[in-house]
Design a protein around this motif. Structure first.
Motif, PDB file in Angstrom:
ATOM      1  N   ALA A  31       1.723 -22.674  33.984  1.00 49.96           N
ATOM      2  CA  ALA A  31       3.150 -22.696  33.943  1.00 49.96           C
ATOM      3  C   ALA A  31       3.896 -23.814  33.472  1.00 49.96           C
ATOM      4  O   ALA A  31       5.046 -23.972  33.608  1.00 49.96           O
ATOM      5  CB  ALA A  31       3.575 -22.018  35.571  1.00 49.96           C
ATOM      6  N   ASP A  32       3.051 -24.986  33.732  1.00 51.06           N
ATOM      7  CA  ASP A  32       3.637 -26.316  33.559  1.00 51.06           C
ATOM      8  C   ASP A  32       3.262 -26.780  31.868  1.00 51.06           C
ATOM      9  O   ASP A  32       3.809 -27.782  31.556  1.00 51.06           O
ATOM     10  CB  ASP A  32       3.103 -27.186  34.387  1.00 51.06           C
ATOM     11  N   VAL A  33       2.464 -25.951  31.178  1.00 55.72           N
ATOM     12  CA  VAL A  33       2.470 -26.368  29.746  1.00 55.72           C
ATOM     13  C   VAL A  33       3.019 -25.401  28.956  1.00 55.72           C
ATOM     14  O   VAL A  33       3.682 -24.382  28.962  1.00 55.72           O
ATOM     15  CB  VAL A  33       0.844 -26.515  29.626  1.00 55.72           C
ATOM     16  N   ARG A  34       3.235 -26.081  27.692  1.00 59.14           N
ATOM     17  CA  ARG A  34       3.923 -25.135  26.429  1.00 59.14           C
ATOM     18  C   ARG A  34       2.689 -24.714  25.665  1.00 59.14           C
ATOM     19  O   ARG A  34       2.119 -25.672  25.084  1.00 59.14           O
ATOM     20  CB  ARG A  34       4.961 -26.099  25.692  1.00 59.14           C
ATOM     21  N   LEU A  35       2.580 -23.435  25.798  1.00 59.82           N
ATOM     22  CA  LEU A  35       1.534 -22.979  24.600  1.00 59.82           C
ATOM     23  C   LEU A  35       1.934 -22.878  23.385  1.00 59.82           C
ATOM     24  O   LEU A  35       3.198 -22.642  22.925  1.00 59.82           O
ATOM     25  CB  LEU A  35       0.903 -21.479  25.128  1.00 59.82           C
ATOM     26  N   LEU A  36       1.124 -23.378  22.323  1.00 62.11           N
ATOM     27  CA  LEU A  36       1.132 -23.439  20.882  1.00 62.11           C
ATOM     28  C   LEU A  36       0.327 -22.245  20.203  1.00 62.11           C
ATOM     29  O   LEU A  36      -0.473 -21.744  20.973  1.00 62.11           O
ATOM     30  CB  LEU A  36       0.670 -24.671  20.463  1.00 62.11           C
ATOM     31  N   THR A  45       1.775 -30.709  26.851  1.00 67.68           N
ATOM     32  CA  THR A  45       2.521 -31.289  27.909  1.00 67.68           C
ATOM     33  C   THR A  45       3.607 -32.212  27.652  1.00 67.68           C
ATOM     34  O   THR A  45       4.101 -32.826  28.310  1.00 67.68           O
ATOM     35  CB  THR A  45       1.407 -32.021  29.005  1.00 67.68           C
ATOM     36  N   GLY A  46       3.797 -32.189  26.230  1.00 68.71           N
ATOM     37  CA  GLY A  46       4.909 -32.988  25.768  1.00 68.71           C
ATOM     38  C   GLY A  46       4.414 -34.135  24.988  1.00 68.71           C
ATOM     39  O   GLY A  46       5.195 -34.593  24.080  1.00 68.71           O
ATOM     40  N   ASP A  49      -2.405 -19.586  40.540  1.00 71.07           N
ATOM     41  CA  ASP A  49      -3.566 -20.448  40.592  1.00 71.07           C
ATOM     42  C   ASP A  49      -4.179 -20.457  39.183  1.00 71.07           C
ATOM     43  O   ASP A  49      -5.268 -21.100  39.017  1.00 71.07           O
ATOM     44  CB  ASP A  49      -4.908 -19.968  41.696  1.00 71.07           C
ATOM     45  N   THR A  50      -3.532 -20.003  38.141  1.00 70.50           N
ATOM     46  CA  THR A  50      -4.150 -20.184  36.792  1.00 70.50           C
ATOM     47  C   THR A  50      -3.890 -21.796  36.191  1.00 70.50           C
ATOM     48  O   THR A  50      -2.654 -21.928  36.406  1.00 70.50           O
ATOM     49  CB  THR A  50      -3.363 -19.126  36.014  1.00 70.50           C
TER      50      THR A  50
END
Length: 265
Positions: A55-60, A8-9, A30-31
């Motif tokens: 949608a608010d996170v960055r996948l690694l 999340t940063g 709703d995921t």
């Protein structure tokens, strides 16, 4: 169950992706990702009370191998034929360094040493525990889950060097993601690769020459496999060149889509 590694940063976190995700890896509104207390390979599945909209996170990259990526070449007959190679009687095994691993959305860097960079979409397996000399019939016992790989290859260097370490080993040459699917029958899944939206590879894992149980038995008879080791199982026909500015999307039925842009280094 879909296990993601994300941020999340701040520091990387692990979580379970819950809610609907379509066949193209696109989440519904709703995921969410429910945070886990630590790396599930070592800490087990311990959900916390924290969750985030996907949608608010960055996948690694869903796993960063502490040890190795074990790869298999020429494991689809049509791919061996398209490159003018014979089908190997035994699995053709090589290693990619763990420093080659990147995650979904991360750029594949086109190094100046090559004039021909190729994509190779593949099914990847994440090993879940220390194992050695695993019988084929017990192979599923050591698998934590499945993800998607792109075995990026400097094709001209592969031919020039006569072995594959440099051609397969540059930083960014092993995209993995978008997450690990822990509940999946890998025996007959559709696998595709698109470049800039154009379909380039379209096959099924049922066409693997050496299937997963045989691969794990073969590898583990040679070297100890460790938790977090990744096995990439070979690419089907349809490989080809990519250039800076391209976007490669590798999709596997039941898992999702791994997407990476290509940039000049």
């Amino acid at each position: 169950m879909r296990i993601a590694r994300f941020t999340t940063g701040d520091d990387p976190l692990f979580g379970v992706v819950t809610g609907e995700v379509d066949q193209f890896g696109q989440p519904s509104d709703d995921t969410v990702v429910v945070e886990l207390a630590g790396d599930p390979l070592y800490a087990g599945l311990q959900p916390t009370q924290s969750e985030h909209r996907l949608a608010d996170v960055r996948l690694l990259a869903p796993v960063i191998p502490r040890s190795k990526v074990v790869a298999i070449g020429r494991n689809y007959a049509a791919h061996a034929a398209e490159l003018g190679n014979d089908v190997p009687e035994e699995p053709l095994m090589f290693l990619k360094p763990n420093t080659s691993v990147i995650g979904p959305g991360d750029p594949v860097f086109y190094p100046p040493q090559t004039q021909r960079l190729d994509y190779e979409g593949e099914l990847a397996v994440v090993i879940g525990r220390i194992c050695r000399d695993v019988p084929a019939e017990q192979a599923t016992d050591v698998i934590f889950g499945y993800t998607i790989a792109n075995d990026v290859t400097a094709r001209d260097l592969q031919h020039k060097d006569g072995q594959w370490t440099r051609a397969k080993g540059f930083d960014s040459f092993c995209p993995l993601g978008p997450w690990i699917e822990t509940v999946l029958d890998p025996s007959d899944l559709r696998i595709t690769a698109h470049v800039n939206g154009e379909l380039r590879q379209d096959s099924r894992t049922s066409l693997l020459i050496h299937d997963l149980p045989k691969l794990i038995a073969y590898m583990s008879a040679v070297m100890t496999l460790l938790p977090g080791d990744v096995v990439i199982t070979g690419t089907p026909a349809g490989v080809g060149p990519i250039v800076a500015g391209d976007v490669v999307d590798v999709g596997i039925e039941g898992i999702g889509v791994l997407s990476n842009p290509v940039r000049r280094k």
